[in-house]
Design a protein around this motif. Structure first.
Motif, PDB file in Angstrom:
ATOM      1  N   ILE A   1       0.852  -1.188   0.000  1.00 44.04           N
ATOM      2  CA  ILE A   1       0.000   0.000   0.000  1.00 44.04           C
ATOM      3  C   ILE A   1       0.884   1.231   0.000  1.00 44.04           C
ATOM      4  O   ILE A   1       2.084   1.162   0.276  1.00 44.04           O
ATOM      5  N   GLU A   2       0.275   2.357  -0.285  1.00 39.21           N
ATOM      6  CA  GLU A   2       0.988   3.622  -0.199  1.00 39.21           C
ATOM      7  C   GLU A   2       0.787   4.218   1.188  1.00 39.21           C
ATOM      8  O   GLU A   2      -0.222   3.940   1.854  1.00 39.21           O
ATOM      9  N   LYS A   3       1.727   5.036   1.584  1.00 38.42           N
ATOM     10  CA  LYS A   3       1.587   5.666   2.903  1.00 38.42           C
ATOM     11  C   LYS A   3       0.305   6.490   2.942  1.00 38.42           C
ATOM     12  O   LYS A   3      -0.149   6.997   1.920  1.00 38.42           O
ATOM     13  N   ARG A   4      -0.233   6.547   4.128  1.00 37.41           N
ATOM     14  CA  ARG A   4      -1.499   7.225   4.434  1.00 37.41           C
ATOM     15  C   ARG A   4      -2.731   6.408   4.042  1.00 37.41           C
ATOM     16  O   ARG A   4      -3.845   6.813   4.355  1.00 37.41           O
TER      17      ARG A   4
ATOM     18  N   GLU B   1       7.276   3.312   8.210  1.00 41.93           N
ATOM     19  CA  GLU B   1       7.870   2.455   9.241  1.00 41.93           C
ATOM     20  C   GLU B   1       6.990   1.288   9.663  1.00 41.93           C
ATOM     21  O   GLU B   1       7.389   0.469  10.480  1.00 41.93           O
ATOM     22  N   ASP B   2       5.764   1.236   9.122  1.00 39.00           N
ATOM     23  CA  ASP B   2       4.884   0.104   9.412  1.00 39.00           C
ATOM     24  C   ASP B   2       5.202  -1.099   8.527  1.00 39.00           C
ATOM     25  O   ASP B   2       4.617  -2.177   8.715  1.00 39.00           O
ATOM     26  N   SER B   3       6.104  -0.945   7.569  1.00 35.54           N
ATOM     27  CA  SER B   3       6.508  -2.075   6.742  1.00 35.54           C
ATOM     28  C   SER B   3       7.113  -3.153   7.628  1.00 35.54           C
ATOM     29  O   SER B   3       8.097  -2.914   8.339  1.00 35.54           O
TER      30      SER B   3
ATOM     31  N   PRO C   1       1.377 -17.935   9.338  1.00 38.69           N
ATOM     32  CA  PRO C   1       2.436 -17.671   8.354  1.00 38.69           C
ATOM     33  C   PRO C   1       2.800 -16.206   8.231  1.00 38.69           C
ATOM     34  O   PRO C   1       3.833 -15.870   7.674  1.00 38.69           O
ATOM     35  N   GLY C   2       1.952 -15.326   8.746  1.00 40.36           N
ATOM     36  CA  GLY C   2       2.253 -13.900   8.706  1.00 40.36           C
ATOM     37  C   GLY C   2       1.721 -13.203   7.474  1.00 40.36           C
ATOM     38  O   GLY C   2       1.433 -13.830   6.445  1.00 40.36           O
ATOM     39  N   THR C   3       1.564 -11.894   7.587  1.00 38.73           N
ATOM     40  CA  THR C   3       1.233 -11.024   6.464  1.00 38.73           C
ATOM     41  C   THR C   3       2.386 -10.049   6.291  1.00 38.73           C
ATOM     42  O   THR C   3       2.718  -9.314   7.223  1.00 38.73           O
ATOM     43  N   ARG C   4       2.967 -10.060   5.101  1.00 35.40           N
ATOM     44  CA  ARG C   4       4.079  -9.136   4.818  1.00 35.40           C
ATOM     45  C   ARG C   4       3.517  -7.852   4.239  1.00 35.40           C
ATOM     46  O   ARG C   4       2.937  -7.856   3.150  1.00 35.40           O
ATOM     47  N   LEU C   5       3.667  -6.759   4.989  1.00 34.89           N
ATOM     48  CA  LEU C   5       3.165  -5.451   4.562  1.00 34.89           C
ATOM     49  C   LEU C   5       4.321  -4.587   4.080  1.00 34.89           C
ATOM     50  O   LEU C   5       5.323  -4.435   4.778  1.00 34.89           O
ATOM     51  N   THR C   6       4.154  -4.038   2.893  1.00 36.24           N
ATOM     52  CA  THR C   6       5.108  -3.067   2.365  1.00 36.24           C
ATOM     53  C   THR C   6       4.377  -1.754   2.162  1.00 36.24           C
ATOM     54  O   THR C   6       3.362  -1.703   1.454  1.00 36.24           O
ATOM     55  N   VAL C   7       4.882  -0.704   2.800  1.00 36.80           N
ATOM     56  CA  VAL C   7       4.298   0.626   2.657  1.00 36.80           C
ATOM     57  C   VAL C   7       5.262   1.469   1.822  1.00 36.80           C
ATOM     58  O   VAL C   7       6.432   1.621   2.177  1.00 36.80           O
ATOM     59  N   THR C   8       4.752   2.000   0.708  1.00 39.34           N
ATOM     60  CA  THR C   8       5.615   2.772  -0.208  1.00 39.34           C
ATOM     61  C   THR C   8       5.278   4.260  -0.183  1.00 39.34           C
ATOM     62  O   THR C   8       4.206   4.646   0.316  1.00 39.34           O
TER      63      THR C   8
END
Lengths: 115, 114
Positions: A13-16, A85-87, A108-115
């Motif tokens: 997701i994108e920040k905000r 920083e929530d990534s 197994p977890g959820t991998r979150l990437t914040v761009t």
């Protein structure tokens, strides 16, 4: 016996923006945990539920994070709005009763990437 | 506050050999539990072994054993007869008897070579 289920497995997701994660614990497990695992670090507890009540949420950034466990089974963790920083990987775990007496079982977890 | 320190970011071992992963912790509590967790790449974290602080005998689980030194606040994991499937991140964790949450170290990445 089915393990701890989490979805989605990956999210970008994108920040905000907002995002929600879902966890289904092992059947009959009263205690549910959400952890945040930032790359290169060990998991850090965000919140612990006992049935549908919160036991510990002292490390949950409450201005942007929220979690609920309705009916004492499934749980959702929400971030609104997300920051870079929530990534991290968000891990859900469950146990019959709280640690340390009982073992925690991790999803197994959820991998979150914040761009 | 309790802290858990794993001073080895990476370790390597050959198949069938023995490797020891180090962990130290800081606490003022007298009653607590220590754990080693294994996290394979893209797979669930699983419990390898646990140790109750009141027990003097070191815990063992098949090829996995610990060296628990309470006075030194040291809790190392020994893996004997290493196998390719042992390759993973290994986390040391602590919880006090009155605590709610596991405190994890930063982990040690174990590489197993043929």
């Amino acid at each position: 016996e089915a393990g701890v289920a989490q979805s989605p497995r990956y999210k970008i997701i994108e920040k905000r923006q907002s995002v929600a994660f879902w966890c289904n614990p092992i059947s009959g497990h009263a205690t549910l945990y959400w952890y945040q695992q930032i790359l290169g670090q060990g998991p850090k507890l965000l919140i612990q539920f006992q049935n549908n009540g919160v036991v510990d949420d002292s490390q949950l950034p409450k201005d942007r994070f929220s979690a609920e466990r309705l009916k004492g089974v499934d749980s959702t963790l929400k971030i609104q709005p997300a920051k870079l920083e929530d990534s991290a990987v968000y891990l859900c775990a469950s146990s019959p009763l709280p640690v340390p007496v009982y073992e925690q079982y991790f999803g197994p977890g959820t991998r979150l990437t914040v761009t | 506050a309790q802290t858990v320190t794993q001073s080895q970011p990476e370790m390597s071992v050959q198949e069938a050999e023995t490797v020891t992963l180090s962990c130290t912790y800081d606490t003022s509590e007298s009653d607590y539990y220590l754990f080693w967790y294994k996290q394979p790449p893209s797979r669930q974290m699983i419990l390898v072994i646990r140790q109750e602080a009141y027990k003097q005998q070191n815990a063992t689980e098949n090829r996995f054993s610990v060296n628990f030194q309470k006075a030194a606040k040291s809790f190392s994991l020994k893996i004997s007869d290493s196998q390719l499937g042992d390759a993973a991140m290994y986390f040391c964790a602590y919880i006090g008897n009155s605590g709610y949450a596991l405190n994890f170290g930063k982990g040690t990445s174990l590489l197993v070579t043929p």
